[in-house]
Design an enzyme around this catalytic site. Structure first.
Site: not given
Lengths: 197, 331
Positions: B7, B139, B214
């Site tokens: 990516g 994270e 999230k």
């Protein structure tokens, strides 16, 4: 945790309270407020204070609203004192035994206040019906309403409602409003209760 | 650590640029159509010298490709950690999910910036990790630079009762501007799009989907982290989230809130049992009322009170810092 502006702490025995100042054991005194209704005669105030002091309450303040009368022509008096939860209950019982009219005592009546917003077609969906149905819910009473309809009554408008809920029943009151909002296709902006620190 | 970065958007490029500062080496980079893999044969002592970060970033900017190789080459490269930074996809979460599982099948680690696999297929990922010598970390999927996941892990998920906060900078920017200037949603959205704060199609942000993903990830961390046997954990996906966006919040609602010393924020809440995202009424000067594109994560714990961490919830270098922090935690 409890959203009580007047310092009524109906959950002082909640040892799981995660807030830093929480975790009071049942034996720790906390501040309580009682609203009494006194006949306007000499000696009445003193008679009302005895049961508090005699049962281990530590008087903090007395607000004697002389200019303000209840519909029955009596004088409302607000008394703050410190006591453990057990003693607090004994004090309220003792006041009643003495014939003092206790209007509100700590956790008994509307101890929690909650503000929320509604938006959508408030007028078209009969705002007064919305309010009276909230009012009809046992847990809460509508204390204050502000409406903003900047684009006229047929467009989307907003309302801010202040509800007074019985201690520990804020969530029940909110659930009732949530259901009503769903039914009338209104959007509800709920407060983050129990977080406002 | 030797990194394969899959990516080459803002996050992937920043990882390539900043890896060296963190003591890591990028040995392969791929975007959707091209790749570059370091030629190990030229390295001193048989060690790969790594790809040239500046050359990769320049090629991407000038020619839209990262190199002349096939993306498959990067996935097959000899790396220690695969960095999955392709765009978030829902449902089967591919190709991100397959990139991660292929790394795990080779007993390599994977660090994700892509929310899809951890939000939509957390159980499948945990199963793949169980069969591998590799680990996964993610994270960067929650709150950009904010160490939300690692803080929950440090406290231990079993001691965290809830995580809530402002987890979408675009929605927060719009609500902040609407409240401050008394402007309507459409006006502020156009402004945000001109500033690059909102995308041409802002649905993902303003409908609450991004914040919900999230929160779903946090709910999975709480749920799986609190049990010994993953079979006992409840798995969350986006379908389990109760989501309301900010698209139709009128200016008058924010004005009424402001009159009362309050404001409205798009708040996401995750526990091990529920996920909810909705516009909520918060005190105007309260902790959760961060302004502009700022994010905040509030962690409610059993023994350590409440923790608040605010900061930048998006951006290439910010998110790359979270990715590289994860790489540093892997052994």
């Amino acid at each position: 945790m409890s959203d009580a502006p007047d310092g009524i702490d109906g959950r002082s025995d909640n040892v799981d309270d995660p807030t830093p100042d929480g975790g009071h054991a049942a034996a720790t005194p906390s501040t309580h407020t009682v609203r009494l209704e006194l006949v306007d005669e000499p000696g009445q105030l003193l008679a009302a204070l005895h049961p508090i002091a005699d049962n281990g309450g530590n008087l903090l303040s007395i607000y004697h609203e002389r200019g303000n009368k209840t519909p029955r022509g009596r004088i409302p008096v607000e008394v703050d004192f410190e006591a453990t939860q057990d003693r607090f209950e004994e004090i309220v019982d003792a006041l009643r035994t003495e014939g003092v009219n206790v209007m509100q005592a700590g956790t008994e009546r509307y101890a929690e206040e909650v503000t929320l917003l509604l938006f959508g077609h408030l007028i078209d969906t009969d705002l007064s019906d919305t309010l009276s149905r909230i009012e009809a819910c046992e847990s809460a009473s509508v204390a204050d309403v502000s409406l903003a309809a900047p684009q006229g009554t047929e467009e989307v408008s907003s309302a801010r409602l202040r509800l007074e809920a019985r201690a520990g029943e804020t969530e029940t009151a909110l659930a009732a409003v949530r259901e009503l909002a769903d039914e009338k296709e209104l959007r509800l902006v709920e407060p983050l209760t129990g977080v406002e620190a | 650590m030797r990194l394969a970065v899959i990516g080459a958007g803002a996050v992937g490029r920043s990882v390539v640029e900043l890896a060296g500062e963190h003591g890591h080496e990028v040995v392969a980079v791929a975007d959707s159509s091209s790749a570059v893999v370091a030629d190990g044969a030229n390295g001193p002592d048989g060690r790969t010298p790594g790809v040239d970060p500046d050359a990769v970033v320049a090629r991407k900017a000038e020619r839209g490709i990262v190199g002349d190789g096939d993306p498959e080459d990067a996935l097959a490269a000899d790396y220690d950690v695969l960095v999955e930074a392709t765009p978030t996809t829902l449902g089967d979460a591919d190709p991100g999910f397959s990139h991660v599982t292929r790394a795990l099948e080779r007993d390599r680690h994977a660090v994700l910036a892509n929310k899809g696999p951890v939000a939509e297929r957390f159980g499948d990922l945990r199963a793949a990790v169980a069969d591998s010598a590799g680990e996964i970390r993610f994270e960067a999927t929650v709150g950009g630079a904010i160490p939300a996941v690692s803080t929950v892990e440090d406290i231990e998920p079993g001691h965290v009762t809830a995580v809530r906060g402002v987890l979408n900078g675009t929605a927060n920017f719009i609500l902040t501007r609407m409240a401050a200037e008394g402007l309507d949603y459409d006006h502020v959205l156009a402004e945000a799009q001109d500033l690059g704060v909102a995308e041409a199609d802002p649905s993902f942000d303003v409908d609450g989907t991004d914040a919900a993903l999230k929160c779903v990830i946090l709910a999975n961390v709480l749920s799986f982290g609190a049990v010994d046997d993953p079979a006992d954990a409840r798995e969350f996906t986006l379908d389990d989230a109760d989501v309301e966006g900010i698209r139709d919040v009128p200016g008058s609602t924010l004005r009424l809130a402001a009159e009362d010393g309050r404001t409205v924020r798009l708040i996401g809440e995750a526990t091990g049992e529920t996920v909810r995202v909705a516009p909520r009424l918060v005190p105007e000067n309260g902790t959760l009322a961060v302004s502009g594109t700022q994010n905040i994560v509030q962690i409610e714990t059993t023994h350590a009170g409440r923790l608040n961490i605010s900061g930048r919830g998006a951006g290439g270098p910010e998110t790359a810092s979270a990715v590289l922090g994860d790489v540093g935690r892997l052994k």
